[in-house]
Design an enzyme around this catalytic site. Structure first.
Site, short mmCIF file in Angstrom:
data_model
loop_
_atom_site.label_atom_id
_atom_site.label_comp_id
_atom_site.label_asym_id
_atom_site.label_seq_id
_atom_site.Cartn_x
_atom_site.Cartn_y
_atom_site.Cartn_z
CB CYS A 54 -0.94 -0.01 1.20
SG CYS A 54 -2.01 1.44 1.29
CB CYS B 82 -0.73 2.41 3.87
SG CYS B 82 -2.35 1.88 3.30
CG ASP B 83 3.12 1.21 4.50
OD1 ASP B 83 2.60 1.61 5.56
OD2 ASP B 83 2.97 0.05 4.06
#
Length: 301
Positions: free
Chosen positions: A129, A132-133
Site C-alpha cells: 500500500c 499507507c506507507d
C-alpha cells in the site's frame, strides 16, 4: 431472516445495500476489515469516476457508505467462515458471533493483494500500500513491482516523496492505461527496469536491496523499500462448493450477477469480468439487486 446478506463493503456491496434499501428488502452488509469501503479506501486518487474527477478513494468510499447508512443499511464487522444451503435459503457461519439466515447471498467480497513469493518477501520494508506507507520513504530510494494501473499509480505517488523510484516489470510493455504510461515515462524520478523478475528481497532486519533476474542476468538494486502491485486474488475461499468458480477462483457470473447456484449472486471484482473498476462495481451492485428482485418475483427464496 434477511432477504439479502451482502458479503463485502466495497463499492459493489455498498451500492447493493443502497438499492436493497430502496427496494424495501431487508439486508445486512458483512465486512471483514473495516476500511469503510473496501480497497478503494487506500487509493490516493480516482480520476475516472464520472462527476468526481480527482477525488481520493477514501472520500469516495465514505460517500458511498454514508449514502447507504442514510437509507438505513445495516453493517456487521465479521469474517465469513462458510455458507450452507437450507430449505429456506442460506445460513452464513462467521468466525465470531451467531450464524445468520438469509433468503439470498450477494457475494461482493472483492480481491486481496497477490503476495511477493520470494525469499525476504516478508521483510520489514515490503509494502502493498503506497498511500499507507509512502510517507516513510521521503528522500529515500524505493522499488515498485508491477505493470498495471496500480503499480504505475504507486510509482507516480511515491515519486513525489522518494528520491528515486525503480519501476520493475517482467515485460517490456505495461498493462496500465496510456495516460499513466506517459506520465511515468516523463517523470525524471522514475527509472524503468523492464524484462526483470524479482528473485529475492535482501536485508538483515529490513529491506536494503532488491535482487532481480533481468534478461537472464542477475542484478541488484539498492533500495530502502519495496512496493508490490502484482495483481490480486479473489476472496472466495469461504464459498467452498457453493457456486462454480473459474480457474483463477473468480465467481462465474455475468453483469446480472446470477451465478450457477440459484439464490447466490456476485458483484464487483470477485466475479468474472473483463474490467475491474469502481464504476463497474457500482453497476454490478445495482444489477444484482434487480436480479434478486426478479428471483423473488418468480417465487424463489
Amino acid at each position: 431472516m434477511y432477504d439479502i446478506i451482502i458479503i463485502g463493503s466495497g463499492p459493489a456491496g455498498l451500492t447493493a445495500a443502497i438499492y436493497a434499501s430502496r427496494a424495501q428488502l431487508t439486508a445486512v452488509v458483512l465486512e471483514k476489515d473495516y476500511l469503510g469501503s473496501g480497497q478503494i479506501a487506500v487509493s490516493e486518487q480516482v480520476d475516472n469516476y464520472p462527476g468526481l474527477p480527482g477525488i481520493d478513494g477514501y472520500t469516495l468510499g465514505e460517500k458511498f457508505r454514508e449514502h447507504a447508512e442514510q437509507l438505513g443499511a445495516k453493517f456487521e464487522n465479521v469474517e465469513v467462515d462458510h455458507i450452507e444451503r437450507t430449505a429456506d435459503g442460506f445460513t452464513v457461519f462467521c468466525k465470531e458471533g451467531e450464524p445468520l439466515q438469509s433468503r439470498t447471498i450477494l457475494c461482493a467480497s472483492g480481491t486481496s493483494y497477490r503476495r511477493l513469493d520470494v525469499p525476504g518477501g516478508t521483510l520489514q520494508g515490503v509494502s502493498y500500500c503506497a498511500t499507507c506507507d509512502g510517507a516513510f520513504y521521503k528522500d529515500k530510494t524505493v522499488a515498485v513491482i508491477g505493470g498495471g494501473d496500480t503499480a504505475l499509480g504507486d510509482a507516480m505517488y511515491l515519486s513525489r516523496m522518494a528520491k528515486k523510484v525503480y519501476l520493475v516489470h517482467r515485460r517490456q510493455e505495461f498493462r496500465a492505461n496510456q495516460a499513466l504510461q506517459t506520465a511515468v515515462q516523463q517523470n525524471a524520478a522514475i527509472e524503468l527496469v523492464l524484462d526483470a523478475v524479482p528473485t529475492a528481497v535482501l536485508g538483515e532486519k529490513r529491506v536494503d536491496h532488491l535482487e532481480l533476474l533481468q534478461n537472464g542476468a542477475s542484478k541488484t538494486l539498492p533500495v530502502n523499500g519495496v512496493f508490490v502491485a502484482i495483481g490480486s486474488i479473489p476472496n472466495t475461499d469461504f464459498l467452498g462448493n457453493l457456486c462454480k468458480l473459474d480457474e483463477s477462483g473468480y465467481i462465474l457470473a455475468d453483469e446480472t450477477g446470477v451465478t450457477t447456484t440459484p439464490g447466490v449472486f456476485a458483484a464487483g471484482d470477485v466475479r468474472t469480468t473483463p474490467l475491474r473498476q469502481v464504476v463497474t462495481a457500482v453497476a454490478d451492485g445495482a444489477n444484482c439487486v434487480q436480479s434478486i428482485e426478479q428471483y423473488f418475483r418468480k417465487g424463489n427464496g
